[in-house]
Design a protein around this motif. Structure first.
Motif, PDB file in Angstrom:
ATOM      1  N   ILE A  83       0.875  -1.162   0.000  1.00 13.41           N
ATOM      2  CA  ILE A  83       0.000   0.000   0.000  1.00 13.41           C
ATOM      3  C   ILE A  83       0.919   1.220   0.000  1.00 13.41           C
ATOM      4  O   ILE A  83       2.069   1.142   0.442  1.00 13.41           O
ATOM      5  N   PRO A  84       0.460   2.340  -0.509  1.00 14.91           N
ATOM      6  CA  PRO A  84       1.329   3.521  -0.543  1.00 14.91           C
ATOM      7  C   PRO A  84       1.774   3.935   0.863  1.00 14.91           C
ATOM      8  O   PRO A  84       1.051   3.750   1.841  1.00 14.91           O
ATOM      9  N   THR A  85       2.970   4.498   0.925  1.00 14.47           N
ATOM     10  CA  THR A  85       3.473   4.993   2.201  1.00 14.47           C
ATOM     11  C   THR A  85       2.740   6.280   2.557  1.00 14.47           C
ATOM     12  O   THR A  85       2.246   6.991   1.690  1.00 14.47           O
ATOM     13  N   ARG A  86       2.694   6.549   3.835  1.00 12.73           N
ATOM     14  CA  ARG A  86       2.057   7.775   4.289  1.00 12.73           C
ATOM     15  C   ARG A  86       2.994   8.954   4.036  1.00 12.73           C
ATOM     16  O   ARG A  86       4.201   8.795   3.901  1.00 12.73           O
ATOM     17  N   PHE A  87       2.431  10.142   3.979  1.00 16.84           N
ATOM     18  CA  PHE A  87       3.238  11.348   3.842  1.00 16.84           C
ATOM     19  C   PHE A  87       3.649  11.820   5.222  1.00 16.84           C
ATOM     20  O   PHE A  87       2.996  11.522   6.220  1.00 16.84           O
ATOM     21  N   GLY A  88       4.729  12.561   5.271  1.00 20.98           N
ATOM     22  CA  GLY A  88       5.171  13.130   6.529  1.00 20.98           C
ATOM     23  C   GLY A  88       6.541  12.639   6.934  1.00 20.98           C
ATOM     24  O   GLY A  88       7.169  11.816   6.263  1.00 20.98           O
ATOM     25  N   ASP A  89       6.998  13.166   8.047  1.00 18.75           N
ATOM     26  CA  ASP A  89       8.313  12.818   8.563  1.00 18.75           C
ATOM     27  C   ASP A  89       8.261  11.487   9.311  1.00 18.75           C
ATOM     28  O   ASP A  89       7.267  11.184   9.970  1.00 18.75           O
ATOM     29  N   PRO A  90       9.345  10.720   9.249  1.00 16.02           N
ATOM     30  CA  PRO A  90       9.382   9.469  10.002  1.00 16.02           C
ATOM     31  C   PRO A  90       9.532   9.750  11.495  1.00 16.02           C
ATOM     32  O   PRO A  90      10.108  10.758  11.897  1.00 16.02           O
ATOM     33  N   ASP A  91       9.020   8.850  12.298  1.00 14.31           N
ATOM     34  CA  ASP A  91       9.164   8.936  13.739  1.00 14.31           C
ATOM     35  C   ASP A  91      10.531   8.355  14.123  1.00 14.31           C
ATOM     36  O   ASP A  91      10.812   7.192  13.823  1.00 14.31           O
ATOM     37  N   VAL A 110      10.290   6.430   6.402  1.00 11.43           N
ATOM     38  CA  VAL A 110       8.884   6.058   6.261  1.00 11.43           C
ATOM     39  C   VAL A 110       8.804   4.875   5.301  1.00 11.43           C
ATOM     40  O   VAL A 110       9.411   4.883   4.229  1.00 11.43           O
ATOM     41  N   ARG A 111       8.064   3.850   5.698  1.00 17.09           N
ATOM     42  CA  ARG A 111       7.826   2.673   4.859  1.00 17.09           C
ATOM     43  C   ARG A 111       6.332   2.382   4.835  1.00 17.09           C
ATOM     44  O   ARG A 111       5.588   2.813   5.714  1.00 17.09           O
ATOM     45  N   SER A 112       5.911   1.609   3.873  1.00 20.23           N
ATOM     46  CA  SER A 112       4.531   1.142   3.835  1.00 20.23           C
ATOM     47  C   SER A 112       4.294   0.226   5.028  1.00 20.23           C
ATOM     48  O   SER A 112       5.183  -0.534   5.423  1.00 20.23           O
ATOM     49  N   ASP A 113       3.108   0.281   5.574  1.00 22.84           N
ATOM     50  CA  ASP A 113       2.798  -0.554   6.741  1.00 22.84           C
ATOM     51  C   ASP A 113       2.195  -1.906   6.356  1.00 22.84           C
ATOM     52  O   ASP A 113       1.955  -2.730   7.217  1.00 22.84           O
ATOM     53  N   HIS A 114       1.979  -2.146   5.059  1.00 19.15           N
ATOM     54  CA  HIS A 114       1.350  -3.405   4.642  1.00 19.15           C
ATOM     55  C   HIS A 114       1.911  -3.812   3.278  1.00 19.15           C
ATOM     56  O   HIS A 114       1.839  -3.037   2.327  1.00 19.15           O
ATOM     57  N   VAL A 115       2.468  -5.015   3.212  1.00 23.93           N
ATOM     58  CA  VAL A 115       3.006  -5.520   1.944  1.00 23.93           C
ATOM     59  C   VAL A 115       2.589  -6.965   1.727  1.00 23.93           C
ATOM     60  O   VAL A 115       2.247  -7.689   2.661  1.00 23.93           O
ATOM     61  N   LEU A 150      20.070   0.649  -1.097  1.00 24.18           N
ATOM     62  CA  LEU A 150      20.143   0.549   0.352  1.00 24.18           C
ATOM     63  C   LEU A 150      19.194   1.573   0.931  1.00 24.18           C
ATOM     64  O   LEU A 150      18.868   2.576   0.273  1.00 24.18           O
ATOM     65  N   TYR A 151      18.793   1.370   2.151  1.00 24.29           N
ATOM     66  CA  TYR A 151      17.803   2.260   2.735  1.00 24.29           C
ATOM     67  C   TYR A 151      18.285   3.704   2.799  1.00 24.29           C
ATOM     68  O   TYR A 151      17.476   4.615   2.739  1.00 24.29           O
ATOM     69  N   ILE A 152      19.591   3.919   2.865  1.00 21.90           N
ATOM     70  CA  ILE A 152      20.065   5.307   2.919  1.00 21.90           C
ATOM     71  C   ILE A 152      19.754   6.062   1.637  1.00 21.90           C
ATOM     72  O   ILE A 152      19.665   7.287   1.658  1.00 21.90           O
ATOM     73  N   ASN A 153      19.547   5.344   0.527  1.00 20.02           N
ATOM     74  CA  ASN A 153      19.147   5.992  -0.720  1.00 20.02           C
ATOM     75  C   ASN A 153      17.744   6.574  -0.630  1.00 20.02           C
ATOM     76  O   ASN A 153      17.386   7.446  -1.403  1.00 20.02           O
ATOM     77  N   ARG A 154      16.934   6.072   0.285  1.00 17.41           N
ATOM     78  CA  ARG A 154      15.546   6.516   0.438  1.00 17.41           C
ATOM     79  C   ARG A 154      15.367   7.537   1.564  1.00 17.41           C
ATOM     80  O   ARG A 154      14.261   8.001   1.793  1.00 17.41           O
ATOM     81  N   LEU A 155      16.419   7.831   2.296  1.00 15.98           N
ATOM     82  CA  LEU A 155      16.289   8.732   3.442  1.00 15.98           C
ATOM     83  C   LEU A 155      15.955  10.154   3.008  1.00 15.98           C
ATOM     84  O   LEU A 155      16.474  10.649   2.012  1.00 15.98           O
ATOM     85  N   ALA A 156      15.126  10.800   3.801  1.00 13.23           N
ATOM     86  CA  ALA A 156      14.827  12.216   3.613  1.00 13.23           C
ATOM     87  C   ALA A 156      15.871  13.032   4.372  1.00 13.23           C
ATOM     88  O   ALA A 156      16.563  12.523   5.257  1.00 13.23           O
ATOM     89  N   GLU A 157      15.974  14.293   4.035  1.00 12.56           N
ATOM     90  CA  GLU A 157      16.871  15.192   4.769  1.00 12.56           C
ATOM     91  C   GLU A 157      16.275  15.482   6.136  1.00 12.56           C
ATOM     92  O   GLU A 157      15.057  15.498   6.275  1.00 12.56           O
ATOM     93  N   PRO A 158      17.067  15.673   7.145  1.00 16.09           N
ATOM     94  CA  PRO A 158      18.532  15.782   7.154  1.00 16.09           C
ATOM     95  C   PRO A 158      19.240  14.432   7.288  1.00 16.09           C
ATOM     96  O   PRO A 158      20.463  14.371   7.312  1.00 16.09           O
ATOM     97  N   TYR A 159      18.464  13.334   7.353  1.00 15.81           N
ATOM     98  CA  TYR A 159      19.052  12.022   7.620  1.00 15.81           C
ATOM     99  C   TYR A 159      19.956  11.541   6.494  1.00 15.81           C
ATOM    100  O   TYR A 159      20.966  10.893   6.739  1.00 15.81           O
ATOM    101  N   ARG A 160      19.593  11.863   5.259  1.00 15.98           N
ATOM    102  CA  ARG A 160      20.442  11.442   4.133  1.00 15.98           C
ATOM    103  C   ARG A 160      21.825  12.075   4.240  1.00 15.98           C
ATOM    104  O   ARG A 160      22.839  11.397   4.099  1.00 15.98           O
TER     105      ARG A 160
END
Length: 186
Positions: A83-91, A110-115, A150-160
């Protein structure tokens, strides 16, 4: 069984799509056994074949939710629907991930909660996995490895930026870096 070296971010095998497994034979089964041993020694909750230098579409997973039963398996040639991921910042507390190919660091994503994942088991039999929560996160994380990410390719700023700075400090981002998990007795 053998504990295999785990490649670190920057090795070309980690950044290239894996190839489908055409025949499930004893070599593939041995690889999967070695991947389980490596994942357990690391310790990790998932491990994709490219992480141990084998560019094949295979990953293992192992997770025990708080108070739950062990969930463990291997999947060959997986396909993933989500299912699509939610919008917003990750916790930062509940959505931080680590990666055995980017060891000792965790960043929120942020990842999808159902696959739903389908593929083959070690005997070549069709399997379908429908999961939510951390199990869904593990499936997505390992599936990304099979696509050269790798998951770091998907990170949002400032985490990337933090992840890239960490990689530079560690001397990562070049071919040939790996680490070998050690079995801890006790």
């Amino acid at each position: 069984m053998t504990i295999l070296p785990i490649l670190i971010w920057g090795d070309p095998v980690l950044h290239s799509p894996a190839q489908p497994v055409s025949v499930i034979n004893d070599d593939v089964r041995t690889l999967i056994s070695d991947m389980f041993e490596t994942m357990d020694a690391a310790p990790g909750v998932g491990l994709a074949a490219p992480q141990v230098g084998v560019p094949l579409c295979i990953y293992t997973y192992s997770f025990t939710p708080h108070g739950g039963e062990l969930w463990r398996g291997a999947i060959i040639n997986p396909q993933l629907w989500m299912i699509p991921t939610r919008f917003g910042d990750p916790d930062k507390e509940t959505e931080s991930e680590g990666c055995l190919s980017f060891p000792d660091y965790k960043f929120p994503i942020v990842r999808s909660d159902h696959v739903r994942v389908s593929g083959l088991d070690v005997d070549g039999q069709p399997v379908q996995i429908d999961v939510t929560g951390w199990k869904a996160r593990i499936m997505q994380h390992e599936f990304d490895h099979l696509n050269g990410g790798l998951y770091i390719n998907r990170l949002a700023e400032p985490y990337r930026s933090e992840a890239l700075a960490s990689a530079e400090e560690e001397g990562w981002g070049v071919p040939g870096k790996a680490w070998l998990p050690q079995v801890v007795e006790g």
